[in-house]
Design a protein around this motif. Structure first.
Motif, PDB file in Angstrom:
ATOM      1  N   THR A  12      67.169  58.770 101.144  1.00 19.11           N
ATOM      2  CA  THR A  12      66.653  58.237  99.877  1.00 19.11           C
ATOM      3  C   THR A  12      67.743  58.332  98.800  1.00 19.11           C
ATOM      4  O   THR A  12      68.624  59.183  98.877  1.00 19.11           O
ATOM      5  CB  THR A  12      65.388  58.986  99.393  1.00 19.11           C
ATOM      6  OG1 THR A  12      65.760  60.308  98.978  1.00 19.11           O
ATOM      7  CG2 THR A  12      64.321  59.042 100.471  1.00 19.11           C
ATOM      8  N   GLY A  13      67.642  57.449  97.836  1.00 21.89           N
ATOM      9  CA  GLY A  13      68.675  57.409  96.794  1.00 21.89           C
ATOM     10  C   GLY A  13      70.018  57.025  97.388  1.00 21.89           C
ATOM     11  O   GLY A  13      71.068  57.481  96.931  1.00 21.89           O
ATOM     12  N   ASP A  37      66.053  53.113  98.175  1.00 26.33           N
ATOM     13  CA  ASP A  37      66.445  53.293  96.770  1.00 26.33           C
ATOM     14  C   ASP A  37      65.507  52.439  95.928  1.00 26.33           C
ATOM     15  O   ASP A  37      64.915  51.489  96.424  1.00 26.33           O
ATOM     16  CB  ASP A  37      67.898  52.845  96.536  1.00 26.33           C
ATOM     17  CG  ASP A  37      68.540  53.546  95.335  1.00 26.33           C
ATOM     18  OD1 ASP A  37      69.424  54.394  95.551  1.00 26.33           O
ATOM     19  OD2 ASP A  37      68.148  53.255  94.180  1.00 26.33           O
ATOM     20  N   ASP A  63      60.380  53.641  95.251  1.00 31.16           N
ATOM     21  CA  ASP A  63      60.446  54.657  94.197  1.00 31.16           C
ATOM     22  C   ASP A  63      59.808  55.909  94.777  1.00 31.16           C
ATOM     23  O   ASP A  63      58.596  55.923  95.057  1.00 31.16           O
ATOM     24  CB  ASP A  63      59.689  54.173  92.953  1.00 31.16           C
ATOM     25  CG  ASP A  63      59.756  55.182  91.814  1.00 31.16           C
ATOM     26  OD1 ASP A  63      59.933  56.394  92.077  1.00 31.16           O
ATOM     27  OD2 ASP A  63      59.609  54.764  90.644  1.00 31.16           O
ATOM     28  N   ALA A  91      67.236  61.304  96.567  1.00 27.40           N
ATOM     29  CA  ALA A  91      67.044  60.586  95.291  1.00 27.40           C
ATOM     30  C   ALA A  91      66.767  61.583  94.170  1.00 27.40           C
ATOM     31  O   ALA A  91      65.944  62.491  94.314  1.00 27.40           O
ATOM     32  CB  ALA A  91      65.893  59.593  95.416  1.00 27.40           C
ATOM     33  N   ASN A 115      62.480  64.180  90.985  1.00 27.00           N
ATOM     34  CA  ASN A 115      63.274  65.211  91.682  1.00 27.00           C
ATOM     35  C   ASN A 115      62.430  66.143  92.552  1.00 27.00           C
ATOM     36  O   ASN A 115      62.912  66.606  93.587  1.00 27.00           O
ATOM     37  CB  ASN A 115      64.034  66.065  90.662  1.00 27.00           C
ATOM     38  CG  ASN A 115      65.135  65.290  89.962  1.00 27.00           C
ATOM     39  OD1 ASN A 115      65.273  64.085  90.139  1.00 27.00           O
ATOM     40  ND2 ASN A 115      65.913  65.976  89.151  1.00 27.00           N
TER      41      ASN A 115
END
Ligand code: NAD
Length: 251
Positions: A12-13, A37, A63, A91, A115
């Motif tokens: 992720t991210g 992402d 998201d 992410a 987070n």
């Protein structure tokens, strides 16, 4: 080093920074990689870099703070590649500096939402998929998982939370063959750092580098190597917060 040939990895991210370098590393070593992402252009760029280098990757928009999107992401992973062997919950955001008393509830909720809640949501779905088969999960924490940083109350709280979540989940699933650990970097040369350094006085980047005993800021590739090791190679490591910070925490 092709010991993950044909395995499936989710990052992720992965549209930039540490996530992109990690996705590229897993692909270079033979995994089929899902690049997640919330920025489609950035995610697709990572996929293009991987495929241009001969690897296999797909982009899925997500998201991580939205439960339905995370559930859909993991379903997409299965639809694309048939399962999940490794997951890197990376992410994260670190937008601003401000003292606790001046920090708005909206900011607090936003940072915690991405987070910490984001890592929780990803863990839930990933573990459900790995149960009975095993796997390796790495959550990306921070030096701020272990230490306070003035003016970063919600970032610190979220990253301490990531470590707590990592430890609790790791203990729960150790006997299911799911190894869950955290990698906790110091400063890394990415967009997040550029934003932070931009808020410091002239020469901010040098100040940050000199703050680290090694005298420089990490590259995303150096952190990706640690993430890869924790996810794939560290077969007896469970619930660990691996600090990779050029010596910052040793002082
Ligand atoms: N750069 C550092 O100095 C540093 C230090 C310690 C920890 N970290 C952690 O490393 C992780 C990666 O950060 P980075 O430095 O590579 O930053 P980055 O900004 O380069 O990359 C973060 C990526 O996450 C994505 N993202 C942000 N919110 C998202 C969401 N809600 N859903 C899906 N994707 C989202 C962004 O689009 C971006 O592509 C973060 O968790 C960060 O807290 C970074």
């Amino acid at each position: 080093m092709n010991d993950i040939q044909g395995k499936v990895a989710l990052v992720t991210g992965a549209g930039g920074g540490i996530g992109r370098a990690t996705a590229q590393l897993f692909a270079t070593r033979g995994a089929k990689v899902v690049v997640a992402d919330f920025q489609a252009d950035a995610g697709n760029e990572t996929v293009a870099l991987i495929t241009a280098a001969g690897g296999t990757a797909s982009f899925v928009a997500c998201d991580v703070s939205v439960p339905e999107q995370v559930a859909a992401l993991v379903q997409q992973v299965v639809a694309l590649y048939g399962g999940l062997d490794y997951a890197v919950n990376n992410a994260g955001i670190d937008p601003e500096f401000a003292p606790v008393a001046d920090w708005s509830l909206e900011h607090f909720d936003r940072i915690m939402g991405i987070n910490l809640r984001g890592v929780f949501l990803c863990l839930k779905e990933e573990i459900a998929l790995m149960k009975g088969k095993g796997g390796g999960i790495v959550n990306v924490g921070s030096f701020a998982s272990f230490a306070g940083v003035a003016n970063k109350p919600s970032y610190c709280a979220s990253k301490h939370g990531v470590l707590g979540l990592t430890r609790a989940a790791a203990l729960q699933y150790a006997r299911d063959g799911i190894r869950i650990n955290a990698v906790c970097p110091g400063a890394v040369q990415t967009a997040i750092l550029a934003d932070n350094v931009g808020s410091l006085p002239e020469g901010g980047e040098d100040i940050v580098a000199q703050n680290h005993p090694i005298g420089r800021i990490a590259t995303p590739e150096e952190i990706a190597e640690s993430i890869y090791w924790a996810a794939v190679s560290a077969t007896y490591m469970i619930g660990h917060g691996l600090i990779v910070d050029g010596g910052l925490a040793a002082g």
